[in-house]
Design a protein around this motif. Sequence first.
Motif, mmCIF file in Angstrom:
data_model
loop_
_atom_site.group_PDB
_atom_site.id
_atom_site.type_symbol
_atom_site.label_atom_id
_atom_site.label_comp_id
_atom_site.label_asym_id
_atom_site.label_seq_id
_atom_site.Cartn_x
_atom_site.Cartn_y
_atom_site.Cartn_z
ATOM 1 N N HIS A 86 0.909 -1.129 -0.040
ATOM 2 C CA HIS A 86 0.168 0.092 0.198
ATOM 3 C C HIS A 86 0.890 1.339 -0.188
ATOM 4 O O HIS A 86 0.757 2.240 -0.806
ATOM 5 C CB HIS A 86 -1.053 0.054 1.040
ATOM 6 N N ARG A 87 1.942 1.307 0.822
ATOM 7 C CA ARG A 87 2.743 2.508 1.020
ATOM 8 C C ARG A 87 3.479 2.763 -0.242
ATOM 9 O O ARG A 87 3.894 4.000 -0.670
ATOM 10 C CB ARG A 87 3.657 2.304 2.008
ATOM 11 N N THR A 88 4.060 1.755 -1.300
ATOM 12 C CA THR A 88 4.920 1.975 -2.256
ATOM 13 C C THR A 88 4.128 1.856 -3.513
ATOM 14 O O THR A 88 4.657 2.142 -4.580
ATOM 15 C CB THR A 88 6.005 0.980 -2.052
ATOM 16 N N GLY A 89 2.812 1.281 -3.578
ATOM 17 C CA GLY A 89 2.135 1.236 -4.790
ATOM 18 C C GLY A 89 2.446 -0.055 -5.513
ATOM 19 O O GLY A 89 2.390 -0.246 -6.820
ATOM 20 N N GLY A 90 3.287 -0.934 -4.859
ATOM 21 C CA GLY A 90 3.655 -2.274 -5.397
ATOM 22 C C GLY A 90 2.855 -3.466 -5.235
ATOM 23 O O GLY A 90 1.680 -3.164 -4.953
ATOM 24 N N ALA A 91 3.174 -4.598 -5.459
ATOM 25 C CA ALA A 91 2.395 -5.875 -5.500
ATOM 26 C C ALA A 91 2.381 -6.525 -4.092
ATOM 27 O O ALA A 91 3.767 -6.434 -3.683
ATOM 28 C CB ALA A 91 2.752 -6.712 -6.665
ATOM 29 N N TYR A 92 1.558 -7.288 -3.747
ATOM 30 C CA TYR A 92 1.486 -7.895 -2.566
ATOM 31 C C TYR A 92 1.901 -9.379 -3.196
ATOM 32 O O TYR A 92 1.438 -9.971 -4.178
ATOM 33 C CB TYR A 92 0.220 -8.276 -1.799
ATOM 34 N N VAL A 93 2.970 -10.051 -2.766
ATOM 35 C CA VAL A 93 3.389 -11.502 -3.221
ATOM 36 C C VAL A 93 3.449 -12.282 -2.081
ATOM 37 O O VAL A 93 3.899 -12.211 -1.275
ATOM 38 C CB VAL A 93 4.790 -11.446 -3.984
ATOM 39 N N GLU A 94 2.573 -13.668 -2.278
ATOM 40 C CA GLU A 94 2.607 -14.733 -1.680
ATOM 41 C C GLU A 94 2.900 -15.676 -2.130
ATOM 42 O O GLU A 94 2.516 -16.161 -3.253
ATOM 43 C CB GLU A 94 1.063 -14.713 -0.641
ATOM 44 N N GLY A 95 3.762 -16.685 -1.415
ATOM 45 C CA GLY A 95 4.120 -17.910 -1.833
ATOM 46 C C GLY A 95 5.215 -18.461 -1.046
ATOM 47 O O GLY A 95 4.979 -18.990 0.309
ATOM 48 N N PHE A 96 6.343 -18.691 -1.511
ATOM 49 C CA PHE A 96 7.502 -19.534 -0.643
ATOM 50 C C PHE A 96 9.038 -19.000 -0.976
ATOM 51 O O PHE A 96 9.133 -18.616 -1.858
ATOM 52 C CB PHE A 96 7.348 -20.957 -1.211
ATOM 53 N N VAL A 97 9.757 -19.269 0.211
ATOM 54 C CA VAL A 97 11.091 -18.810 -0.149
ATOM 55 C C VAL A 97 11.837 -20.057 0.214
ATOM 56 O O VAL A 97 11.227 -20.965 0.989
ATOM 57 C CB VAL A 97 11.392 -17.622 0.841
ATOM 58 N N LEU A 98 13.090 -20.229 -0.268
ATOM 59 C CA LEU A 98 13.959 -21.162 0.249
ATOM 60 C C LEU A 98 15.058 -20.614 1.192
ATOM 61 O O LEU A 98 15.783 -19.737 0.656
ATOM 62 C CB LEU A 98 14.651 -21.712 -1.182
ATOM 63 N N ALA A 99 15.324 -21.054 2.233
ATOM 64 C CA ALA A 99 16.169 -20.457 3.182
ATOM 65 C C ALA A 99 16.755 -21.408 3.913
ATOM 66 O O ALA A 99 15.762 -22.710 4.728
ATOM 67 C CB ALA A 99 15.514 -19.507 4.142
ATOM 68 N N ALA A 100 18.200 -21.634 4.072
ATOM 69 C CA ALA A 100 18.888 -22.927 4.524
ATOM 70 C C ALA A 100 18.462 -24.233 4.330
ATOM 71 O O ALA A 100 18.259 -25.118 4.754
ATOM 72 C CB ALA A 100 18.894 -22.775 6.012
ATOM 73 N N GLY A 101 18.066 -24.074 2.747
ATOM 74 C CA GLY A 101 17.669 -25.525 1.964
ATOM 75 C C GLY A 101 16.191 -25.797 2.773
ATOM 76 O O GLY A 101 15.641 -26.864 2.185
ATOM 77 N N ARG A 102 15.429 -25.012 3.338
ATOM 78 C CA ARG A 102 14.121 -25.303 3.734
ATOM 79 C C ARG A 102 13.268 -24.679 2.862
ATOM 80 O O ARG A 102 13.280 -23.262 2.740
ATOM 81 C CB ARG A 102 13.909 -24.940 5.163
ATOM 82 N N LEU A 103 11.983 -25.062 2.599
ATOM 83 C CA LEU A 103 11.054 -24.500 1.753
ATOM 84 C C LEU A 103 10.151 -23.732 2.977
ATOM 85 O O LEU A 103 9.708 -24.570 4.031
ATOM 86 C CB LEU A 103 9.864 -25.565 1.319
ATOM 87 N N ARG A 104 9.738 -22.625 2.699
ATOM 88 C CA ARG A 104 9.035 -21.829 3.987
ATOM 89 C C ARG A 104 7.933 -20.841 3.481
ATOM 90 O O ARG A 104 8.083 -20.058 2.475
ATOM 91 C CB ARG A 104 9.933 -20.903 4.893
ATOM 92 N N ARG A 105 6.782 -20.784 3.784
ATOM 93 C CA ARG A 105 5.743 -20.018 3.315
ATOM 94 C C ARG A 105 5.943 -18.807 3.821
ATOM 95 O O ARG A 105 6.419 -18.532 5.021
ATOM 96 C CB ARG A 105 4.381 -20.554 4.009
ATOM 97 N N HIS A 106 5.817 -17.819 2.871
ATOM 98 C CA HIS A 106 6.276 -16.276 3.128
ATOM 99 C C HIS A 106 5.411 -15.285 2.229
ATOM 100 O O HIS A 106 4.786 -15.790 1.366
ATOM 101 C CB HIS A 106 7.688 -16.381 3.005
ATOM 102 N N ALA A 107 5.328 -14.119 2.428
ATOM 103 C CA ALA A 107 4.913 -12.959 1.771
ATOM 104 C C ALA A 107 5.952 -11.735 1.756
ATOM 105 O O ALA A 107 6.403 -11.667 2.714
ATOM 106 C CB ALA A 107 3.378 -12.661 2.322
ATOM 107 N N TRP A 108 5.853 -11.000 0.631
ATOM 108 C CA TRP A 108 6.636 -9.915 0.701
ATOM 109 C C TRP A 108 5.934 -8.907 -0.376
ATOM 110 O O TRP A 108 5.044 -9.175 -0.888
ATOM 111 C CB TRP A 108 7.897 -10.329 0.176
ATOM 112 N N CYS A 109 6.723 -7.779 -0.710
ATOM 113 C CA CYS A 109 6.185 -6.747 -1.498
ATOM 114 C C CYS A 109 7.229 -6.775 -2.718
ATOM 115 O O CYS A 109 8.500 -7.144 -2.791
ATOM 116 C CB CYS A 109 5.962 -5.447 -0.906
ATOM 117 N N ALA A 110 6.740 -6.534 -3.975
ATOM 118 C CA ALA A 110 7.294 -6.370 -5.157
ATOM 119 C C ALA A 110 7.178 -5.114 -5.733
ATOM 120 O O ALA A 110 6.086 -4.649 -6.014
ATOM 121 C CB ALA A 110 7.311 -7.506 -6.237
#
Length: 220
Positions: free
Chosen positions: A67-91
């Motif tokens: 909302h603050r930046t006018g970007g997209a809300y992105v929801e999915g997964f990240v890979l961290a330390a070899g593990r699949l993790r549910r996560h959300a971020w902005c693009a």
Amino acid sequence: MLLHPTTCGERDLIAAARTTTDPDDRAAARIVLAQGRLFAPKPWPATGAPRRGSPAHCFANAMRVAHRTGGAYVEGFVLAAGRLRRHAWCAQADGAVLDPTWPRGETPQAYLGVPMAPWFVNTFQQRTLTKTCFPGVLDARVQAERDADRIYRDGVPAAALLDLGTPVPPETGSWPATPWRQLCAAREHVPRVAEAIGSADRRRAARPGRCQCPVPGCDP
């Protein structure tokens, strides 16, 4: 949009999403593999970015920054330390990741998620009464108990998808991906930033979702 050669981290993330046996992740992974995009990890900007969010609230944090930046809300997964993790971020419009939740000094190996228009997420929160305690659009419990598996069954609506990030290479599973030129055409008819959808207080009883950021109490 041309496919760029995937990195080792991106290939491992795609493989992990395709083969996950976690019952809470499998349906979400099917949607993410079909409608999601790859995003290159990027450190949080030293200046000019909104304030970072509280740990264990990645979904709400991503919405606030979108909302603050006018970007997209992105929801999915990240890979961290070899593990699949549910996560959300902005693009951002150029596909750059703004992740207000992941700890400073640490960066996931790869990001894979569905870029959604904030107005759609606002509508989803209203429909499912999850604005106060938002566990994500793809949360298994919310889909089962509050949305009649609408997103799991039909996918994210074409008009709500934003053309950001890099397409996932072929062999994304059995879910039929929507052609991106159709998504881009639909996107022309929706606002770039979120609409005001109403501010009436509602009683919300959604249970917290699983934000899987590597901070104490965040990854059960």
